[in-house]
Design an enzyme around this catalytic site. Structure first.
Site, PDB file in Angstrom:
ATOM      1  N   CYS A  11       0.834  -1.205   0.000  1.00  0.00           N
ATOM      2  CA  CYS A  11       0.000   0.000   0.000  1.00  0.00           C
ATOM      3  C   CYS A  11       0.869   1.257   0.000  1.00  0.00           C
ATOM      4  CB  CYS A  11      -0.961   0.007   1.175  1.00  0.00           C
ATOM      5  SG  CYS A  11      -0.154   0.140   2.779  1.00  0.00           S
TER       6      CYS A  11
ATOM      7  N   HIS B 279      -0.972   1.144   7.642  1.00  0.00           N
ATOM      8  CA  HIS B 279      -1.552   1.074   6.303  1.00  0.00           C
ATOM      9  C   HIS B 279      -1.621   2.473   5.717  1.00  0.00           C
ATOM     10  CE1 HIS B 279      -4.008  -0.148   2.973  1.00  0.00           C
ATOM     11  NE2 HIS B 279      -5.018   0.600   3.349  1.00  0.00           N
TER      12      HIS B 279
END
Length: 982
Positions: free
Chosen positions: A454, A845
């Site tokens: 990510c 994330h």
């Protein structure tokens, strides 16, 4: 008596009169009766019982039969023989079919009357054979329930030994064929009662003869694992689960999951059907068996089965929560499925739309167990939203619905997540099993997470949403297929034109990954951004050097082909190249990265003893902004003396890779990472951090400056000035700091106000300094740990001063007097925001907000062209009136997009600005602002504007067409597979 009884049945007497006559007939049973009379009476009562027109006649028959059989047992034994029983079971009686439950009830009654007679043993032998035949004929639930009632009362009628095992297996098979056609609650209750009688008989057999249990369970698995599309076993099999000893779970599950003969397709079918059993009322331990099988499959790493089943059944499991009778078991299975599926938010997002309705229902239904269920469910939702951050638009309504309910502590959430994860939590298999779906309503393409990637996905989407940069990249004509710019061009082309909802950037990951980035590990997105910008810059510089050595130079300039499908450059195309090239000055040898992201800083150091000033100009591509100790001190000179060290900690970067932390990382966070305390002071803004970055800094004591003129260490003032503003201003907020005293890394969770527009103070440079790879480059990444901006790492020394040719005070004064250091206020509009979700620098994330903003957009935003205030020497926000002009656009609500790996949704600027308020561990990390043209009359600024998306070149177009065909074929295959499965 038989004639009296027969006349009674056919007479028109009232019911009380008939009852009185029957009573006298029953009382006469004690008297002497001939065998012939008894036989005639038994025949008549049998006819009444089996063929009676109404319930009254059947009742009369039963009363008389029982009375005379009790007093005349020998005669009844001669009447009800094994041959008569066999005839009833094979042929029926009169018009009554042999499969009628009334036949079984009659035999049941007769066996009770003959239980003490020796001849009953012969009848038992006959029934043993016949009941095996009957269950092989797959009787309906009603007949089977009557038969099992008979067998439960007379266990002697159950087949023995091998036939007993076969009988159990066939009875299991019969249950799998039951069908419920009930349309009313009474009928449903009756059906459930019938199934319960059958399962109870099996339980009694398993207890009496344990050797029949394992073959029975094997038959159950054979049935539910069948892949025959023409047969769907009944969920009535769920009634058997509660009778299986719980202590056998471990042995049986291990046997099933390690059996090499069991195919994955069969195991998938079996697990899906076991989950369907949650719908069976009154069934106990179904959830225990389902969870045990899920864990067993995880233990042997059958992740494909787990993923397929979870995606297929999660919505069904959630729907069971609406039914109180099965709610507890369904919640247990739902919790395990959601908490263990930690590599992708896809499963959780399938149930998110239904969460609020269920919560509201549980709040008001008034059942004793609803409050406990609601608290468990709320805790589950908090765990899932913590695990899969980055979807504020999805979670806002859930948070609102559960805001008044207790929230678990972060330590408990991390503990629950760690305990529930599959034994191998890898993202490497996630991309291949995501459901096939079309593009979202945004029309944008997501990027598949290839395993903690990510950090890359968020940066790619940020660069793609940099409109002018994207257009320049797509307009380039590059021949070298191994160039990073070529790979980026291809990736941008796919993001713009693929029919896939999400694209897997595997090739770009391979060529753009820094050597020190371990594959599959979580990384820092800011460090990655600097690395690829540096690679692209050096790559183009190398190309320019090679081209300059050729007799005829064709510079690497942006071109736009009028015919995207033409394999060769036409005359029109060449003319187009020249037109595009005119926008770049002939003597401008800057690379595309320099033109788009390059700016310049001057670092000045003034000796406070002799006022001697030395300056050095350096390029940059991003500004790394440390957090000032407080908002009130932002305009005061910075000090790095010993007293300030506890405040100004060593701030650095953060890593992130996927929605889920790496195994074991969550458990270590509590000891290695602490939160920076959030104060009650007014929140900082991005201009506050920029001004703190540019504010004067005092060099004293251990950090004193060596003045060449004084020949000793002196107290000095260091200043930073932006002398050349980049087209795209990249700001990195240094969210993590290291406390040397406590030896912990702290994440600064302070909310930072993100203005939609700001103004950057830029000092006009006194002399141009070319960007050379030989000089200090902001794109150079010395090591994986390098994260600070180059200008902030400058540490003066005597050698540096001699080598760089420091400029003296009198020269600086002359320039200022000549008016060469004018301060301009350069307007910028917010283009993208990269958010880091997490509390650790080693995990978390990334997701990003973005919108298309070009340099010409200032014409649509008058705020960008307000008169420049000459007294403005600091970074500032737009005035309220200017900001309103920008954000009041009718399309603002849909111009912002939220990119979270494969998912792309519409969002708003307010969502990005308020993200930390709603989700405290989600903080803005990298910001990108687009400079706005101050020339409102039009024209081109430094060759950075392309007014429209360039047409695709033929090779790019061919690659996309080929991939789209492959995708459509795969989509057709997937739909066919789903139809076959249905």
């Amino acid at each position: 008596m038989d004639k009296i009884l027969e006349g009674l049945v056919s007479s028109d007497h009232s019911v009380p009169v008939k009852r009185a006559i029957v009573k006298k007939v029953v009382e006469a049973a004690e008297k002497e009766v001939t065998e012939e009379q008894c036989r005639a009476l038994f025949t008549l009562t049998t006819r009444l019982i089996l063929l009676g027109e109404d319930a009254f006649q059947k009742q009369i028959g039963l009363q008389v039969l029982e009375a005379y059989a009790r007093y005349h047992r020998l005669e009844f034994e001669h009447f009800f023989t094994k041959d008569f029983a066999l005839s009833l079971l094979q042929q029926g009686y009169g018009q009554r079919d042999h499969r009628d439950p009334a036949i079984i009830d009659y035999i049941h009654c007769c066996l009770r009357l003959l239980i003490s007679c020796p001849s009953v043993l012969e009848i038992f032998n006959v029934i043993q054979v016949e009941v095996l035949r009957m269950v092989c004929e797959r009787p309906e639930s009603s007949l089977c329930a009557h038969l099992c009632t008979l067998l439960s009362d007379f266990m002697q009628c159950i087949p023995r030994d091998k036939l007993g095992i076969l009988f159990c297996q066939q009875l299991v098979r019969t249950i799998s064929c039951f069908q419920c056609v009930a349309s009313q609650e009474r009928e449903l209750r009756e059906y459930v009662g019938q199934v319960t009688k059958v399962s109870t008989l099996l339980q009694n057999i398993w207890k009496a003869d344990p050797t029949t249990l394992l073959p029975s369970l094997q038959e159950v698995f054979a049935i539910i694992s069948s892949t025959d599309p023409s047969f769907e076993p009944s969920i009535a099999l769920a009634s058997l689960v509660q009778h299986i000893p719980v202590q056998m779970i471990t042995v049986l599950i291990k046997s099933l999951t390690t059996d090499q003969n069991v195919r994955d397709g069969s195991m998938t079918k079996a697990l899906c059907r076991m989950i369907d059993w949650l719908s069976w009322p009154l069934a106990q331990h179904v959830d225990t068996w389902v969870i045990a099988l899920l864990k067993g499959l995880a233990a042997v790493q059958k992740f494909t089965i787990l993923i397929d089943v979870t995606l297929l059944k999660i919505e069904l499991v959630f729907s069971r929560l609406w039914y109180p009778i099965v709610r507890q078991g369904a919640l247990a299975v739902l919790s395990h499925m959601l908490l263990s599926f930690q590599h992708s938010p896809e499963v959780f997002h399938l149930v998110v739309p239904h969460v609020v309705d269920l919560v509201e229902s549980l709040k008001v239904d008034g059942l004793p167990t609803s409050k406990s269920i609601l608290l468990q469910f709320t805790e589950l939702m908090h765990c899932m939203m913590y695990q899969y951050s980055g979807f504020p638009d999805l979670y806002d309504h859930i948070l609102e619905a559960i805001k008044d309910l207790p929230k678990p502590s972060e330590e408990k959430i991390k503990l629950v997540l760690n305990q529930s994860a599959w034994t191998s939590q890898s993202n490497s298999f996630a991309s291949g099993v995501l459901r096939q779906a079309g593009k979202s309503e945004t029309g944008k393409t997501g990027l598949i997470n290839l395993g903690n990637t990510c950090f890359m996905n968020s940066i790619i989407q940020t660069l793609f949403m940099a409109t002018d940069f994207r257009r320049h990249v797509l307009a380039l004509h590059l021949n070298a297929s191994n160039m990073l710019m070529k790979k980026l061009q291809l990736l941008f082309a796919f993001l713009a034109h693929t029919q896939r909802a999400a694209y897997a950037p595997r090739t770009f990951l391979e060529v753009s990954r820094p050597p020190w980035f371990n594959m599959g590990s979580q990384q820092d997105c800011s460090e990655y951004l600097r690395f690829i910008l540096d690679r692209l810059h050096e790559e183009e510089k190398t190309f320019q050097v090679l081209e300059s050595a050729k007799p005829r130079v064709i510079p690497l300039v942006d071109t736009s082909s009028k015919d995207a499908t033409c394999p060769t450059f036409s005359k029109e195309h060449q003319e187009s190249c020249l037109v595009q090239g005119e926008s770049v000055p002939v003597d401008d040898q800057r690379t595309l990265i320099e033109r788009m992201f390059g700016g310049k800083l001057i670092t000045g150091i003034r000796c406070m003893q002799c006022n001697c000033i030395s300056e050095k100009e350096e390029p940059f591509t991003d500004l790394s902004l440390a957090f000032c100790p407080s908002a009130s001190s932002q305009n005061s000179p910075k000090s790095q003396g010993p007293s300030e060290e506890p405040k100004v900690l060593c701030q650095g970067s953060v890593n992130g890779g996927s929605e889920a932390p790496e195994p074991g990382s969550a458990s270590s966070l509590a000891t290695n990472v602490q939160y920076e305390p959030v104060t009650n002071e007014p929140p900082l803004s991005v201009p506050d951090l920029v001004n703190y970055f540019l504010a004067p800094e005092i060099l004293d004591e251990d950090n004193a400056y060596f003045c060449e003129k004084c020949g000793s260490l002196q107290r000095a003032e260091r200043t930073l000035k932006v002398v050349s503003s980049p087209e795209y201003l990249i700001l990195t907020l240094l969210r993590f700091s290291y406390d040397a005293k406590c030896h912990v890394r702290r994440k600064i969770l302070d909310n930072v106000i993100i203005p939609p527009a700001l103004r950057l103070p830029v000092h006009a440079p006194y002399t141009p300094v070319p960007w050379s790879s030989a000089s200090s480059s902001p794109l150079q990444v010395d090591s994986p740990e390098s994260s600070e901006n180059l200008a902030k790492k400058l540490k003066p020394s005597q050698g540096d001063e001699e080598e760089d040719g420091r400029v003296r005070l009198n020269e600086a004064e002359e320039r200022n007097l000549a008016g060469e250091m004018q301060v301009q206020s350069v307007p910028y509009l917010l283009s993208s925001v990269v958010v880091h979700s997490g509390i650790s620098s080693e995990s978390g994330h990334y997701y990003s907000y973005g919108r298309n903003v070009s340099g010409a957009d200032g014409a649509q935003h008058p705020a960008s062209h307000s008169p420049v205030r000459e007294d403005l020497a600091t970074c500032s926000l737009c005035t309220p009136e200017q900001s309103d002009t920008q954000t009041s656009s009718g399309q603002e609500a849909r111009e912002w997009l939220l990119f979270n790996d494969s998912r792309v949704t519409f969002t708003s600027l307010q969502s990005a600005q308020n993200i930390t308020k709603r989700f405290p561990k989600d903080t803005a990390y990298v910001l990108m602002y687009r400079k706005q043209d101050q020339n409102v009359n039009g024209g081109v600024a430094n060759g950075t504007r392309i007014s429209a998306e360039p047409p695709l070149q033929k090779e790019l177009l061919d690659a996309i067409i080929k991939d789209n065909k492959l995708y459509l074929q795969t989509l057709d295959d997937f739909k066919w597979k789903v139809l076959k499965r249905a």
